[in-house]
Design a protein around this motif. Sequence first.
Motif, PDB file in Angstrom:
ATOM      1  N   THR A  67      22.051 -37.132  35.125  1.00  0.00           N
ATOM      2  CA  THR A  67      21.299 -36.888  33.888  1.00  0.00           C
ATOM      3  C   THR A  67      20.240 -37.976  33.705  1.00  0.00           C
ATOM      4  OG1 THR A  67      22.841 -38.196  32.580  1.00  0.00           O
ATOM      5  CG2 THR A  67      23.342 -35.843  32.841  1.00  0.00           C
ATOM      6  N   THR A 121      20.267 -40.022  31.315  1.00  0.00           N
ATOM      7  CA  THR A 121      21.033 -41.228  30.972  1.00  0.00           C
ATOM      8  C   THR A 121      21.531 -41.914  32.240  1.00  0.00           C
ATOM      9  OG1 THR A 121      21.747 -40.176  28.924  1.00  0.00           O
ATOM     10  CG2 THR A 121      22.997 -42.091  29.659  1.00  0.00           C
ATOM     11  N   ILE A 156      18.416 -46.978  24.833  1.00  0.00           N
ATOM     12  CA  ILE A 156      18.951 -45.634  25.042  1.00  0.00           C
ATOM     13  C   ILE A 156      19.600 -45.162  23.744  1.00  0.00           C
ATOM     14  CG2 ILE A 156      20.574 -44.222  26.359  1.00  0.00           C
ATOM     15  CD1 ILE A 156      20.284 -46.199  28.666  1.00  0.00           C
ATOM     16  N   GLN A 157      19.110 -44.085  23.213  1.00  0.00           N
ATOM     17  CA  GLN A 157      19.606 -43.581  21.927  1.00  0.00           C
ATOM     18  C   GLN A 157      20.762 -42.608  22.156  1.00  0.00           C
ATOM     19  OE1 GLN A 157      16.304 -41.914  19.786  1.00  0.00           O
ATOM     20  NE2 GLN A 157      15.360 -43.900  19.406  1.00  0.00           N
ATOM     21  N   ASP A 158      21.779 -42.740  21.321  1.00  0.00           N
ATOM     22  CA  ASP A 158      22.941 -41.846  21.420  1.00  0.00           C
ATOM     23  C   ASP A 158      22.638 -40.499  20.777  1.00  0.00           C
ATOM     24  OD1 ASP A 158      24.389 -43.809  22.651  1.00  0.00           O
ATOM     25  OD2 ASP A 158      25.369 -44.503  20.807  1.00  0.00           O
ATOM     26  N   LYS A 177      18.710 -43.780  33.836  1.00  0.00           N
ATOM     27  CA  LYS A 177      18.439 -45.033  33.122  1.00  0.00           C
ATOM     28  C   LYS A 177      19.475 -46.103  33.480  1.00  0.00           C
ATOM     29  CE  LYS A 177      16.040 -42.965  29.158  1.00  0.00           C
ATOM     30  NZ  LYS A 177      16.083 -42.683  27.700  1.00  0.00           N
ATOM     31  N   ASP A 178      20.700 -45.661  33.682  1.00  0.00           N
ATOM     32  CA  ASP A 178      21.761 -46.577  34.094  1.00  0.00           C
ATOM     33  C   ASP A 178      21.432 -47.197  35.456  1.00  0.00           C
ATOM     34  OD1 ASP A 178      24.502 -47.640  33.680  1.00  0.00           O
ATOM     35  OD2 ASP A 178      24.946 -46.479  35.472  1.00  0.00           O
ATOM     36  N   LEU A 208      18.807 -51.097  28.223  1.00  0.00           N
ATOM     37  CA  LEU A 208      19.990 -50.295  27.899  1.00  0.00           C
ATOM     38  C   LEU A 208      20.103 -50.050  26.390  1.00  0.00           C
ATOM     39  CD1 LEU A 208      22.524 -51.988  30.328  1.00  0.00           C
ATOM     40  CD2 LEU A 208      21.848 -49.576  30.397  1.00  0.00           C
ATOM     41  N   ASP A 225      28.638 -38.868  30.087  1.00  0.00           N
ATOM     42  CA  ASP A 225      27.409 -39.449  30.642  1.00  0.00           C
ATOM     43  C   ASP A 225      26.773 -40.453  29.685  1.00  0.00           C
ATOM     44  OD1 ASP A 225      27.420 -38.174  33.081  1.00  0.00           O
ATOM     45  OD2 ASP A 225      26.377 -36.404  32.339  1.00  0.00           O
ATOM     46  N   ASP A 226      26.929 -40.207  28.387  1.00  0.00           N
ATOM     47  CA  ASP A 226      26.307 -41.100  27.396  1.00  0.00           C
ATOM     48  C   ASP A 226      27.025 -42.438  27.275  1.00  0.00           C
ATOM     49  OD1 ASP A 226      24.398 -39.111  26.600  1.00  0.00           O
ATOM     50  OD2 ASP A 226      26.000 -38.107  25.495  1.00  0.00           O
ATOM     51  N   PRO A 239      26.158 -46.039  30.190  1.00  0.00           N
ATOM     52  CA  PRO A 239      25.265 -47.176  29.920  1.00  0.00           C
ATOM     53  C   PRO A 239      25.906 -48.247  29.042  1.00  0.00           C
ATOM     54  CG  PRO A 239      24.069 -45.108  29.700  1.00  0.00           C
ATOM     55  CD  PRO A 239      25.520 -44.754  29.809  1.00  0.00           C
ATOM     56  N   LYS A 240      26.833 -47.844  28.186  1.00  0.00           N
ATOM     57  CA  LYS A 240      27.533 -48.834  27.356  1.00  0.00           C
ATOM     58  C   LYS A 240      28.440 -49.709  28.219  1.00  0.00           C
ATOM     59  CE  LYS A 240      27.477 -45.676  23.411  1.00  0.00           C
ATOM     60  NZ  LYS A 240      26.311 -46.339  22.809  1.00  0.00           N
TER      61      LYS A 240
END
Length: 869
Positions: free
Chosen positions: A346, A348, A374-376, A351-352, A371, A383-384, A387-388
Amino acid sequence: MFYNYLFIILCVFGTLIFSTADVYGQGKRNQGWSVNSSGGALMIQGNEVISAREGFRFKSPQNLNPNQEIDYYLALGEFYLKRKDKVGIANILYDLRTKKGEYSFADALLTSLWKQTQGEDVQAIKVLDSYIQKEPNTYFRNLAKNMHANLFQSGEDEKKAMIRMDCLKTKPYYALCRVFRLQYYIDLPNGKEKEMHKQYVNIMRVASPFFEDPLLEWIPLLDRIDEDLPAKLAFLGLIREAFYFQNMIMDFERIADGDVSENSIERLSFFQTLGGDYSLAEESLLHYLRITKSKKTSYTNRIYLKLGVLAFLQKDYKKSVDYYLKLDLSNWSSNILHPVLNEPITITGAKDLIAVSVWKAQNADNAIRALQKIQDPEKLTEDDIWPKLRLAQIIMDQNPEISSQIADEIIYMAAGKGWRRLEYAATVLQGYNQIYRKEFRKSTIEFTKSRGILDTENSFYSSEFVRNFGFVFAHTASGKRGPITVHIREGISDYKNSSLYEDLFLIRNYRPVSFSTDQFWDYSIQFLKDESDGWGLLDSLYNYESIKRRLSDKGKPQSLFQIQFIETQFKYLSGFHTQRESKFFDSTYVDSRQTESMILTKGEEESVVKTLEASKNPSIIVLPYKDSIFLFFYNPKESKKNTLTWKEIKTTRFESIEVTESIKDFYYLTRESERHQIYLNEPGLVASRFLKKEFKDKDFFLFYSMMPNTDSSKSLSVVSWGCPFPAPVQGLKTVETAYFEGSRILKEKERAHLWDFDAQSKNSSFRDLNWVCKNTSGNFEEVSLNRLSRRIDYRTVPRAIIYSDRVLSKSLQDSYPLHLSWLQFWFRSGVKSVFYKPKWSYSDLPGALSLLDPAFFREEGSVITQSPH
């Protein structure tokens, strides 16, 4: 320039010849089409018979024998089919129908292909069916049946019902016959262990002529016969063979279309990635971007994502970021795969990936800011959350408390949602967090808990070395004694198979950077020293040296040796494949590769404890580690508790007095033994030379590995290449080139092969070594290491090798790495003993069998066995 080709026209054996500079890393290769200043030409017998200057207009061949005429018609027919040139095909068919006998199959084949090109599949099938029914000659009929299977049959795994062909160079359609024969053999393995290794050996033998025989340097109509032949070979683990046929297909595309297709270029890049040629794979994808006719972002995004990971694999993190910055995240496709995980990625997830390269190329702060942007979404998916976890990984060094809080929240959420992979990664990361927070008991609980999280479906994601390293760090940091010997052993075992991919574990397993592998070795070695665990210390240091040797090896494995490497490459980099390869991931080609890889790995399994305990002679192992040298002495005559003793000496000089005196002391303790053996590495060679000099009347042997001893110890005959030995040497059996290099099989199995002839090129790389001899007839014969490595197998490998400095042009003392490569090749091939002496005079020998007498090597040279005896 990436696409700057050098084309050379050659004439060899009157066949179709074509040569190109190798921009794809496969060496120069010849075939029937050539590019010249006028745009291209077809060459036969070194003469241009048709060219772009004439618009490739048809003309009847002149001064060619029937086999060459058939090759001419097929080559030109291939070109006309590609261009859908109706007039050109008609001219060829008219010419073929004026001739009799052997030309009729070419007529039927080109007629069928033309009808297929026009969309008349039913008529195309009828043409070949009719030919098969009427053809009385078994050879031609089988050629037609095999072509019929290729063109009109499909089935599970894309396998065809091929007929096994026997091919002779004197017959027409020789190249077609050979490729059908190869197809037959690559479809025999069914993924089961029974006879698997024998089937792979046969595939290698059937594939080898394509690299050696000028008549096979061009396969007519290859892309129509089986455009997936390169992919099948790659999924079997034979990546070099895949390169060969993929390049052949691309060469013809260049001639017919003026450039290579996007599909072919991306497939080649996948093969180059599997082969470990990351810079070439990068160049191929950059060429793809230059030639692509479609500017759809779904295509370019896929390519830039692969380029970013390729740059990362080459440790060029800044370039990796630059590639990622060219991604169009506003126009993403769900069909794009994660190059490392081989699953849809994805925005996301992209971006990771970018964050890791920013972290490595710039700093943690920039990665954290990226990081945090990146908006939740309103409803979080798995997948969201990744990044956390990446954020927790990056900030661990700065703020372990916050990192721990993030990891805890992720663990509880992932456990509740059944997101096993996420829970596993977060739990392992939390184990490291707890070390930072000095919560050592909690740390070991996290590492213990993580082992049971992944189910079978997600087991590929596990990383036992990261988990076991964590146990070692936790126990060491706690300052308390703990049961970590097992974790050291298991961690090293897993790391040994993963060491080439260490950077990838930052991406796929969220490995903390501050707990380094180097630190793990330091802690492990110190712990084993403190525990006086000599066997554990020896095992760890032996594996440390083995891993260093593997990491420093710049050469790519060849022949069957490549299969284990490719199996691991698939494990970590299969996401680089193109859509066309998707159908092969559930095929028996994969099952067969995995089975053969396990067979080969099992055959190379080492065990320090079992191997030495089975040894009957005193052993000396000298292993350097950082600023120390560790000496291990094994004396089988001592009680089991005292068989192994060890000593650490604070020096980096192998020949220091303290080292040599310690070795001498051990010799005196065991001097009644008839044989002493020393582990073969650089300090071991120094120890061997020292002992030989000090005790000239004793035998000192070297051993190469810690594999179990399987040497039959039967008496051997001495065999050598006949060409360099026109005068007879007593007791030496000479054989023809084909037998010596393994192309043909000698009935006598208990043999020692004598190598005592000059290398042709003094500065060749190891793989390019070759030896040339002028025989009594005045003709030159050659033995090539490249050819030998393709031919050697359990049916042709000798029990022993005897060699001199002439073979490698340099002495063992002056060029240890070169000799080590030579020894590694032979021992991996199955040789049990190697006898080395710089030089000797045959006139001083009573006979060839003297070359197998250890006493002959006492003063100079070495006897090296695969395993300790």
